[in-house]
Design a protein around this motif. Structure first.
Motif, short mmCIF file in Angstrom:
data_model
loop_
_atom_site.label_atom_id
_atom_site.label_comp_id
_atom_site.label_asym_id
_atom_site.label_seq_id
_atom_site.Cartn_x
_atom_site.Cartn_y
_atom_site.Cartn_z
N TYR A 157 93.57 -102.63 -114.72
CA TYR A 157 94.53 -102.33 -115.75
C TYR A 157 93.85 -101.89 -116.96
CZ TYR A 157 98.31 -103.11 -119.21
OH TYR A 157 99.25 -103.09 -120.28
N LYS A 211 104.97 -96.64 -120.66
CA LYS A 211 104.69 -97.72 -120.18
C LYS A 211 104.94 -97.77 -118.56
CE LYS A 211 105.39 -101.03 -123.81
NZ LYS A 211 106.01 -102.08 -124.49
N TRP A 268 102.38 -98.51 -115.74
CA TRP A 268 102.68 -99.45 -114.45
C TRP A 268 102.70 -98.92 -113.16
CZ3 TRP A 268 102.01 -104.15 -114.44
CH2 TRP A 268 101.96 -104.88 -115.83
#
Length: 92
Positions: free
Chosen positions: A58, A74, A78
């Motif tokens: 991440y 985002k 993700w």
């Protein structure tokens, strides 16, 4: 080339360049753009490794995203994150 068009050319509004301004201009035109392109490619090709863990993967994605010309939204972060983990699970 950039130097000839922006620094040496006589028809531009800015006639007098400092050494620092030339270096910053060259950096912004060439180094910065290349770095952003490399960040996009690194983000796109990042691979999850179970040995280093989820947090490391991440943080790697976020690091690459921060160096891109346009920060990934985002959802894209993700999606890339989950696809990377799932790809390792399917092959591992």
């Amino acid at each position: 080339n950039w130097f000839r068009r922006h620094v040496l050319h006589t028809n531009w509004d800015k006639q007098d360049w400092t050494f620092k301004e030339v270096l910053i201009g060259l950096y912004n035109r060439f180094v910065n753009m290349a770095t952003m392109q490399e960040a996009c490619e690194a983000f796109r090709t990042a691979v999850y490794d179970a040995r280093t863990g989820v947090q490391t993967f991440y943080e790697e994605l976020i690091g690459h995203a921060q160096n891109m010309a346009v920060y990934s939204d985002k959802f894209t972060i993700w999606e890339t994150f989950l696809e990377g983990i799932l790809a390792e699970q399917n092959t591992g």
